[in-house]
Design an enzyme around this catalytic site. Structure first.
Site, PDB file in Angstrom:
ATOM      1  N   LYS A  18      53.491  24.754 -45.930  1.00  0.00           N
ATOM      2  CA  LYS A  18      54.661  23.708 -45.900  1.00  0.00           C
ATOM      3  C   LYS A  18      55.510  25.241 -45.911  1.00  0.00           C
ATOM      4  O   LYS A  18      55.846  25.440 -45.555  1.00  0.00           O
ATOM      5  CB  LYS A  18      54.888  23.204 -47.304  1.00  0.00           C
ATOM      6  CG  LYS A  18      54.871  21.718 -46.341  1.00  0.00           C
ATOM      7  CD  LYS A  18      55.240  21.010 -47.784  1.00  0.00           C
ATOM      8  CE  LYS A  18      54.866  19.194 -47.391  1.00  0.00           C
ATOM      9  NZ  LYS A  18      55.032  18.635 -48.348  1.00  0.00           N
ATOM     10  N   LYS A  71      47.918  17.065 -38.350  1.00  0.00           N
ATOM     11  CA  LYS A  71      48.402  16.460 -38.525  1.00  0.00           C
ATOM     12  C   LYS A  71      49.575  15.444 -38.092  1.00  0.00           C
ATOM     13  O   LYS A  71      50.565  16.016 -37.883  1.00  0.00           O
ATOM     14  CB  LYS A  71      48.603  16.550 -39.692  1.00  0.00           C
ATOM     15  CG  LYS A  71      48.472  15.231 -40.952  1.00  0.00           C
ATOM     16  CD  LYS A  71      48.615  15.496 -42.436  1.00  0.00           C
ATOM     17  CE  LYS A  71      50.110  15.744 -42.645  1.00  0.00           C
ATOM     18  NZ  LYS A  71      49.902  15.695 -44.453  1.00  0.00           N
ATOM     19  N   LYS A 115      55.893  12.767 -40.376  1.00  0.00           N
ATOM     20  CA  LYS A 115      56.963  12.384 -40.506  1.00  0.00           C
ATOM     21  C   LYS A 115      58.147  13.143 -40.061  1.00  0.00           C
ATOM     22  O   LYS A 115      59.058  12.764 -39.674  1.00  0.00           O
ATOM     23  CB  LYS A 115      56.932  11.681 -42.056  1.00  0.00           C
ATOM     24  CG  LYS A 115      56.892  10.685 -42.351  1.00  0.00           C
ATOM     25  CD  LYS A 115      56.905  11.264 -44.169  1.00  0.00           C
ATOM     26  CE  LYS A 115      56.315   9.849 -44.822  1.00  0.00           C
ATOM     27  NZ  LYS A 115      56.850  10.075 -46.679  1.00  0.00           N
TER      28      LYS A 115
END
Ligand code: AMP
Ligand code: TRP
Length: 340
Positions: free
Chosen positions: A118, A201, A204
């Protein structure tokens, strides 16, 4: 005290950092529903404090919190059986997280792959909260003495860190107070991949809406996205081994298995030799049959946000009743004076 002395208690959480995806559903929510019943006490949390480790617009965050709660209810989380609430309504999470910040070592946090992914090259600019995030997650679980944590594959390392924190706390303070939590990562779809790139992956926050199925997508959209999902020209093989190095094909087989409550092996056995012209429409029909009723129920629930707030408040009170005494005992163990 041995592990068996702890009440079997499931805890899991989901961030309201956007809408729910098919990855959330198969990797987490569907399995949370399945763990309800006499074997476990089940506690499910919309982790709004985790969401704000990256910027969230306040109005959007509040809506997303209610929408995730609606998604859980619509999927079959029973608010009378499970404890369902949002994290920020129970301050014990944050209080215990501070203590765990003082137990966890910087070296442990530096090994967290989700943080590295991230933060990317931006490690100087991300929030301190993003770095400390796994200690808050450990506090979420251990504030309830959670023994089982059903999550997708991506959360395995965080649950292992939770065990390390519990073990170090127990060792440093010479107690057997926190359980060593077990991750529960089971079933065919613990890592649902992006529909346009089978090496990433499903999340969202991907760039294109075509990469993911949202739990609020209508039947036509679900069907269109699955029929346009990237694949390769080969038909389906007759064993799972034959899907090695075919990540997109493997993903669609795993999604089918997750939705149909089958193993991926059984799906391959049924569709051995089938081309995409046969498999994709079957998958699209299955996905629509399973997801449309949930999305309809979500819209119905979202029409009454006051009712969702009421359920979350009730859940938070029940959660507080479990976490409060565990937190008080933790303060005693640590030697923090409580005289009022
Ligand atoms: P998050 O949306 O990151 O808060 O994740 C909530 C839960 O959904 C966690 O248990 C995740 O492991 C799970 N999850 C999220 N995305 C996926 C995915 N693509 N495949 C499987 N599980 C997922
Ligand atoms: N970190 C988890 C995720 O990104 C969400 C989460 C927060 C969680 N606290 C938790 C999951 C406790 C399980 C248990 O998906």
């Amino acid at each position: 005290m041995t592990e068996a002395a702890f009440t079997p208690r499931v805890f899991s959480g989901i961030k309201p950092s956007g809408g729910l995806t098919l990855g959330n559903y198969l990797g987490a929510i569907k399995r949370w529903v399945g763990m309800q019943g006499p074997e476990f006490e089940t506690i499910y949390c919309v982790v709004d404090l985790h969401a704000i480790t990256v910027w969230q617009d306040p109005a959007t965050l509040a809506d997303a919190t209610r929408e995730v709660a609606a998604g859980l209810l619509a999927s079959g989380i029973d608010p009378d059986d499970s404890i369902l609430f949002n994290q920020s309504q129970v301050p014990a999470h944050v209080e215990l997280a501070w203590i765990f910040n003082c137990v966890a070592r910087v070296g442990w946090m530096n090994r967290m792959t989700q943080f590295k992914d991230k933060a990317g090259k931006n490690t100087e600019k991300v929030s301190l909260g993003l770095y400390a995030y796994p200690a808050l997650m450990a506090a979420d679980i251990l504030a309830y003495h959670g023994t089982h944590v059903p999550v997708g594959e991506d959360q395995k390392q965080h649950v292992e860190l939770t065990r390390d924190i519990a073990a170090k706390f127990n060792h440093d303070y010479k107690v057997d107070f926190f359980p060593l939590t077990n991750p529960v990562i089971e079933g065919p779809a613990t890592r649902v991949m992006n529909l346009r790139d089978g090496t990433k992956k499903m999340s969202k926050s991907g760039e294109s809406d075509m990469e993911r199925i949202n739990m609020t997508d209508d039947a036509d959209t679900i069907s269109k996205k699955l029929k346009k999902a990237r694949t390769d020209p080969e038909p389906l093989p007759d064993t799972l081994k034959g899907l090695k190095d075919r990540p997109e094909a493997r993903n669609l087989v795993d999604i089918y298995a997750g939705l149909a409550d089958m193993t991926s092996e059984a799906v391959i056995a049924e569709y051995a030799g089938a081309g995409w012209g046969r498999f994709k429409p079957a998958l699209a029909d299955l996905a629509v049959a399973k997801l449309s009723p949930i999305s309809d129920e979500m819209s119905r629930l979202m029409a009454d946000p006051a009712e969702i707030d009421r359920l979350l408040a009730k859940g938070a009170e029940r959660a507080e009743a479990v976490a409060g005494p565990i937190l008080q005992k933790t303060y005693d163990i640590v030697g923090l004076v409580r005289s009022r």
